[in-house]
Design an enzyme around this catalytic site. Structure first.
Site, PDB file in Angstrom:
ATOM      1  N   SER A 226       0.836  -1.195   0.000  1.00  0.00           N
ATOM      2  CA  SER A 226       0.000   0.000   0.000  1.00  0.00           C
ATOM      3  C   SER A 226       0.880   1.258   0.000  1.00  0.00           C
ATOM      4  O   SER A 226       1.698   1.425  -0.897  1.00  0.00           O
ATOM      5  CB  SER A 226      -0.938  -0.055   1.207  1.00  0.00           C
ATOM      6  N   ASP A 453      -8.740  -4.221  -6.446  1.00  0.00           N
ATOM      7  CA  ASP A 453      -8.274  -3.652  -5.185  1.00  0.00           C
ATOM      8  C   ASP A 453      -9.007  -2.336  -4.951  1.00  0.00           C
ATOM      9  O   ASP A 453      -8.951  -1.432  -5.787  1.00  0.00           O
ATOM     10  CB  ASP A 453      -6.764  -3.416  -5.259  1.00  0.00           C
ATOM     11  N   HIS A 481      -7.350  -5.826  -0.981  1.00  0.00           N
ATOM     12  CA  HIS A 481      -6.242  -4.885  -0.965  1.00  0.00           C
ATOM     13  C   HIS A 481      -4.929  -5.616  -0.721  1.00  0.00           C
ATOM     14  O   HIS A 481      -4.739  -6.205   0.340  1.00  0.00           O
ATOM     15  CB  HIS A 481      -6.480  -3.843   0.127  1.00  0.00           C
TER      16      HIS A 481
END
Length: 511
Positions: A226, A453, A481
């Site tokens: 991320s 995602d 994710h």
């Protein structure tokens, strides 16, 4: 706004589910992965680093801790003034179970997530191949948790902030949002001091290089998720010659503007919510009815109802519209959480009971049952983002952007609009990003993207792989994710082969 940030394990929800898909796509020219020259005993010549020589040449003192070993790394508070004040960064290490290639530094995202906390959970999920061949290293970036942590407000004030339902329909409402942010940032300065203005991503990337040297590694091997992909890409751009094997999973392309991030995430969460609704309607316990469009309309109706009449929760905290969305959004980070979302929506829609969705929102914000917050992730999240990038808070500009976002995401787009108010009138100046993220001269960088995602849309992985001169795209076809550890054995095998064996997959490989 649920912009790219990591989450604590959702222990109140269901377990991780496995997903399996595979395929192929066109590639581009490849370069060879670096042969690792890292060594736990290698010495880095301090004289090569000018005013930073003492930082690069420092020796670490290790003590026993829950993750294995823990230590502190000293870095400058301000890299423009290396002789000035310093801060200490907390790191932890799980020694390789075999002969180590070197250290693998890991960042779980955020910005604001603790890498030390992450390492403790990661050890139960890491493959035996990875644990055998690397010293696994977690760290708390500057300003976060154990590393000169910033602090801004008391828990009671944080409760108020995360529950706010702003009025974006009037100029007065938008100005109130700006005033809220200004007050928040001033409190951060009052409580945190100078560190609040130095938690930007460029400084954190420079910290990574000092950590690399202090650990005795000639190259940085890195696994970032991320926001951790932005940190890794920034490192590669700053230090292409010492970049080793870098995996960037759930990519955030640092060349994106705030408006592009808002629009991309709005579409990402809209699509993830549609996928959930389609799945929910197939089950007998789904609280939604009709078509997928009907189900999305019913969820929007719940969100609108919560703004007018917040739902009771059996506590002194009602479920506001903002908390309702946070409670829904957090469950879209993994398909394995969808059953829990069904329970939360059923209670809210049928029984006017917001307690389940409130508990999910509390997981997102790291709020414990006793009313305290176990991390400073929300404060750090805002601080880092506002140092890295700020958009024009002009009301007309924001309204035009909001109208476009609403077209992309009619159900959830309103929660991704007017983001420029969040950093307007901020108490410390913007640092900004780099002019060039191409990282010319870096070895192959593995960029991993998931096709649906919600938090870091797949298009961002595609663009980051193109932005990086040596970017190599690995695709997971599925929901959720990030992909490594959370998808299928195909992804794990490809990533492990790259990290451990230096085997670079064909660009465009799909799992």
């Amino acid at each position: 706004m649920p912009t790219p940030r990591a989450l604590r394990p959702l222990v109140v929800l269901v377990g991780i589910a496995a997903l399996v898909l595979a395929g192929c796509a066109p590639g581009k020219n490849q370069v060879t992965a670096p042969a690792s020259s890292a060594s736990a005993s290698s010495s880095v010549p301090a004289q090569d680093y000018g005013d930073l020589a003492d930082f690069y040449g420092q020796q670490l003192d290790w003590t026993t801790c829950d993750a294995g070993e823990c230590s502190k790394v000293t870095v400058p508070l301000d890299y423009d003034d290396p002789s000035g004040p310093t801060i200490s960064l907390a790191i932890s290490r799980h020694a390789a179970e075999g002969t180590p290639i070197g250290s693998l530094l890991m960042n779980p995202g955020g910005p604001g997530a603790s890498g030390i906390d992450f390492l403790e959970s990661f050890l139960g999920e890491a493959t035996s191949k990875l644990k055998k061949n690397y010293d696994l290293v977690g760290f708390d970036p500057r300003g976060i948790q154990r590393s000169a942590p910033i602090t801004c407000v008391d828990p009671e004030e944080m409760d108020r902030i995360i529950a706010l339902d702003p009025d974006t329909s009037t100029d007065a409402g938008l100005q109130a949002m700006i005033d809220e942010s200004a007050t928040f940032s001033k409190e951060c300065v009052n409580r945190s001091g100078d560190v609040f203005g130095h938690v930007d991503t460029i400084s954190a990337a420079k910290d990574l290089d000092i950590m690399r040297a202090a650990l005795g590694d000639d190259q940085l091997h890195y696994l970032g998720f991320s926001y951790g992909t932005k940190l890794g890409a920034t490192y590669a751009a700053l230090f292409p010659k010492t970049a080793g094997r870098l995996v960037l999973d759930g990519a955030l392309d640092p060349t994106l503007s705030e408006g592009e991030i808002e629009s991309g995430q709005a579409g990402g969460f809209e699509n993830a919510l549609r996928a959930y609704v389609a799945d929910c309607l197939k089950g007998s316990s789904c609280p939604l009815t009709g078509s997928v469009d009907d189900g999305m309309t019913q969820i929007r109706a719940l969100l609108d109802r919560a703004k007018v009449n917040p739902l009771p929760t059996g506590t002194d905290r009602d479920l506001t519209q903002s908390l309702t969305f946070s409670g829904i959004a957090v469950t879209l980070y993994s398909q394995s959480y969808w059953a829990a979302l069904t329970q939360g929506l059923a209670a809210a829609i049928h029984d006017n009971d917001g307690s389940i969705l409130l508990s999910f929102a509390d997981v997102y914000y790291d709020r414990d049952e006793d009313g305290t917050y176990s991390t400073n992730s929300t404060e750090a999240f805002r601080a880092v983002n506002c140092l890295d990038d700020r958009s024009d808070p002009d009301f007309d500009v924001m309204r035009a952007e909001a109208a476009q976002i609403q077209k992309v995401a009619p159900t959830v787009g309103s929660f991704f609009s007017y983001g420029a108010t969040g950093c307007a009138d901020w108490a410390v100046p913007e640092v900004g990003g780099l002019d060039d993220y191409s990282a010319k001269g870096a070895p192959p960088v593995l960029v991993v993207g998931t096709t649906n995602d919600p938090a870091t849309p797949y298009a961002w992985a595609q663009s980051l792989a193109q932005t990086l001169t040596s970017g190599v795209l690995l695709t997971y076809e599925g929901e959720g994710h990030t992909a490594y550890r959370a998808s299928n054995t195909c992804i794990a095998k490809v990533v492990d082969a790259y990290l451990v064996d230096g085997k670079v997959p064909d660009d465009g490989t799909r799992c």
